[in-house]
Scaffold this motif. Sequence first.
Motif, PDB file in Angstrom:
ATOM      1  N   UNK A  54      11.210  51.106  20.239  1.00 27.95           N
ATOM      2  CA  UNK A  54      10.078  50.909  21.144  1.00 27.95           C
ATOM      3  C   UNK A  54       8.981  51.942  20.856  1.00 27.95           C
ATOM      4  N   UNK A  55       9.380  53.178  20.631  1.00 24.86           N
ATOM      5  CA  UNK A  55       8.397  54.225  20.308  1.00 24.86           C
ATOM      6  C   UNK A  55       7.655  53.920  19.010  1.00 24.86           C
ATOM      7  N   UNK A  56       8.277  53.195  18.097  1.00 25.06           N
ATOM      8  CA  UNK A  56       7.612  52.850  16.837  1.00 25.06           C
ATOM      9  C   UNK A  56       6.640  51.686  16.999  1.00 25.06           C
ATOM     10  N   UNK A  57       6.872  50.821  17.987  1.00 19.90           N
ATOM     11  CA  UNK A  57       6.038  49.637  18.172  1.00 19.90           C
ATOM     12  C   UNK A  57       4.773  49.937  18.970  1.00 19.90           C
ATOM     13  N   UNK A  58       4.892  50.625  20.075  1.00 20.22           N
ATOM     14  CA  UNK A  58       3.765  50.828  20.997  1.00 20.22           C
ATOM     15  C   UNK A  58       2.534  51.424  20.316  1.00 20.22           C
ATOM     16  N   UNK A  59       2.652  52.446  19.470  1.00 19.76           N
ATOM     17  CA  UNK A  59       1.454  53.031  18.848  1.00 19.76           C
ATOM     18  C   UNK A  59       0.743  52.115  17.846  1.00 19.76           C
ATOM     19  N   UNK A  60       1.337  50.967  17.524  1.00 22.45           N
ATOM     20  CA  UNK A  60       0.716  50.019  16.600  1.00 22.45           C
ATOM     21  C   UNK A  60      -0.380  49.203  17.267  1.00 22.45           C
ATOM     22  N   UNK A  61      -0.598  49.431  18.550  1.00 21.80           N
ATOM     23  CA  UNK A  61      -1.564  48.662  19.332  1.00 21.80           C
ATOM     24  C   UNK A  61      -2.411  49.599  20.183  1.00 21.80           C
ATOM     25  N   UNK A  62      -3.607  49.120  20.532  1.00 24.78           N
ATOM     26  CA  UNK A  62      -4.477  49.894  21.411  1.00 24.78           C
ATOM     27  C   UNK A  62      -5.350  48.965  22.237  1.00 24.78           C
ATOM     28  N   UNK A  89      -4.605  44.753  18.622  1.00 19.97           N
ATOM     29  CA  UNK A  89      -4.287  45.478  17.388  1.00 19.97           C
ATOM     30  C   UNK A  89      -5.211  46.680  17.246  1.00 19.97           C
ATOM     31  N   UNK A  90      -4.851  47.584  16.359  1.00 17.50           N
ATOM     32  CA  UNK A  90      -5.650  48.791  16.154  1.00 17.50           C
ATOM     33  C   UNK A  90      -7.045  48.471  15.630  1.00 17.50           C
ATOM     34  N   UNK A  91      -7.210  47.291  15.008  1.00 17.25           N
ATOM     35  CA  UNK A  91      -8.541  46.900  14.550  1.00 17.25           C
ATOM     36  C   UNK A  91      -9.239  45.943  15.524  1.00 17.25           C
ATOM     37  N   UNK A  92      -8.726  45.893  16.764  1.00 21.68           N
ATOM     38  CA  UNK A  92      -9.409  45.173  17.834  1.00 21.68           C
ATOM     39  C   UNK A  92      -9.094  43.698  17.985  1.00 21.68           C
ATOM     40  N   UNK A  93      -8.106  43.173  17.269  1.00 19.86           N
ATOM     41  CA  UNK A  93      -7.748  41.757  17.373  1.00 19.86           C
ATOM     42  C   UNK A  93      -6.777  41.538  18.529  1.00 19.86           C
ATOM     43  N   UNK A  94      -7.032  40.520  19.375  1.00 10.85           N
ATOM     44  CA  UNK A  94      -6.057  40.211  20.425  1.00 10.85           C
ATOM     45  C   UNK A  94      -4.785  39.631  19.811  1.00 10.85           C
ATOM     46  N   UNK A  95      -3.663  40.012  20.359  1.00 11.55           N
ATOM     47  CA  UNK A  95      -2.358  39.521  19.917  1.00 11.55           C
ATOM     48  C   UNK A  95      -1.648  38.986  21.154  1.00 11.55           C
ATOM     49  N   UNK A  96      -1.305  37.702  21.115  1.00 12.15           N
ATOM     50  CA  UNK A  96      -0.619  37.059  22.235  1.00 12.15           C
ATOM     51  C   UNK A  96       0.600  36.325  21.697  1.00 12.15           C
ATOM     52  N   UNK A 117      14.025  35.658  22.025  1.00 16.32           N
ATOM     53  CA  UNK A 117      13.741  34.455  21.255  1.00 16.32           C
ATOM     54  C   UNK A 117      12.228  34.261  21.241  1.00 16.32           C
ATOM     55  N   UNK A 118      11.612  34.510  20.077  1.00 18.33           N
ATOM     56  CA  UNK A 118      10.195  34.232  19.895  1.00 18.33           C
ATOM     57  C   UNK A 118       9.948  34.075  18.399  1.00 18.33           C
ATOM     58  N   UNK A 119       8.810  33.499  18.050  1.00 18.86           N
ATOM     59  CA  UNK A 119       8.485  33.244  16.659  1.00 18.86           C
ATOM     60  C   UNK A 119       7.789  34.471  16.073  1.00 18.86           C
ATOM     61  N   UNK A 120       8.531  35.267  15.354  1.00 17.85           N
ATOM     62  CA  UNK A 120       8.005  36.517  14.799  1.00 17.85           C
ATOM     63  C   UNK A 120       6.860  36.273  13.815  1.00 17.85           C
ATOM     64  N   UNK A 121       6.926  35.175  13.059  1.00 18.88           N
ATOM     65  CA  UNK A 121       5.867  34.914  12.075  1.00 18.88           C
ATOM     66  C   UNK A 121       4.529  34.632  12.759  1.00 18.88           C
ATOM     67  N   UNK A 122       4.551  33.975  13.913  1.00 16.95           N
ATOM     68  CA  UNK A 122       3.315  33.744  14.669  1.00 16.95           C
ATOM     69  C   UNK A 122       2.759  35.070  15.163  1.00 16.95           C
ATOM     70  N   UNK A 123       3.634  35.931  15.665  1.00 22.17           N
ATOM     71  CA  UNK A 123       3.240  37.261  16.129  1.00 22.17           C
ATOM     72  C   UNK A 123       2.605  38.048  14.981  1.00 22.17           C
ATOM     73  N   UNK A 124       3.293  38.111  13.836  1.00 22.18           N
ATOM     74  CA  UNK A 124       2.809  38.894  12.704  1.00 22.18           C
ATOM     75  C   UNK A 124       1.529  38.339  12.104  1.00 22.18           C
ATOM     76  N   UNK A 125       1.357  37.006  12.121  1.00 25.14           N
ATOM     77  CA  UNK A 125       0.142  36.398  11.566  1.00 25.14           C
ATOM     78  C   UNK A 125      -1.101  36.875  12.307  1.00 25.14           C
ATOM     79  N   UNK A 126      -0.974  37.153  13.581  1.00 24.56           N
ATOM     80  CA  UNK A 126      -2.128  37.615  14.361  1.00 24.56           C
ATOM     81  C   UNK A 126      -2.539  39.039  13.973  1.00 24.56           C
ATOM     82  N   UNK A 127      -1.651  39.765  13.329  1.00 25.83           N
ATOM     83  CA  UNK A 127      -1.950  41.139  12.923  1.00 25.83           C
ATOM     84  C   UNK A 127      -2.624  41.210  11.548  1.00 25.83           C
ATOM     85  N   UNK A 128      -2.632  40.084  10.849  1.00 22.67           N
ATOM     86  CA  UNK A 128      -3.258  40.053   9.504  1.00 22.67           C
ATOM     87  C   UNK A 128      -4.723  39.743   9.595  1.00 22.67           C
TER      88      UNK A 128
END
Length: 128
Positions: A54-62, A89-96, A117-128
């Motif tokens: 959890x500590x590794x994930x939270x700082x990846x967003x702002x 995301x850190x570059x200002x993109x909304x991630x839902x 249970x969630x689609x990780x690829x959909x989550x990660x695609x929003x970060x690209x």
Amino acid sequence: MTLPAMPKSVLQFFTASQKGDADAWADAFEEHATFHDPVGTDPIEGREAIRAFVRSVIPSFDPFLGLTPTEAHTVGDSVAVSWRGAAVSLDGKPVNWSGINIYEIGETGLIREAKAYFNRSVFEAQLR
């Protein structure tokens, strides 16, 4: 928003996520708990490993806005919760994203096992 009724530790899981509180989030789990995030990936074993994750994930967003439960269904020591997640995301993109978690509650009242249970690829695609 009124949260659905659920065991105290599961409520703590969600409220800690919304506060970005890694310690409270991990403390919802038993010491030797297992967290599949998401199901199909290697499980995270033990409260301290969950805390580190959890500590590794939270700082990846702002900011990391957390997970909001929409429905909860409890049968015995098992709880199924549908939820929605939001962050920026850190570059200002909304991630839902959204999913369903299944929790097994131990004798201590804390989470013994959680399966996300969630689609990780959909989550990660929003970060690209």
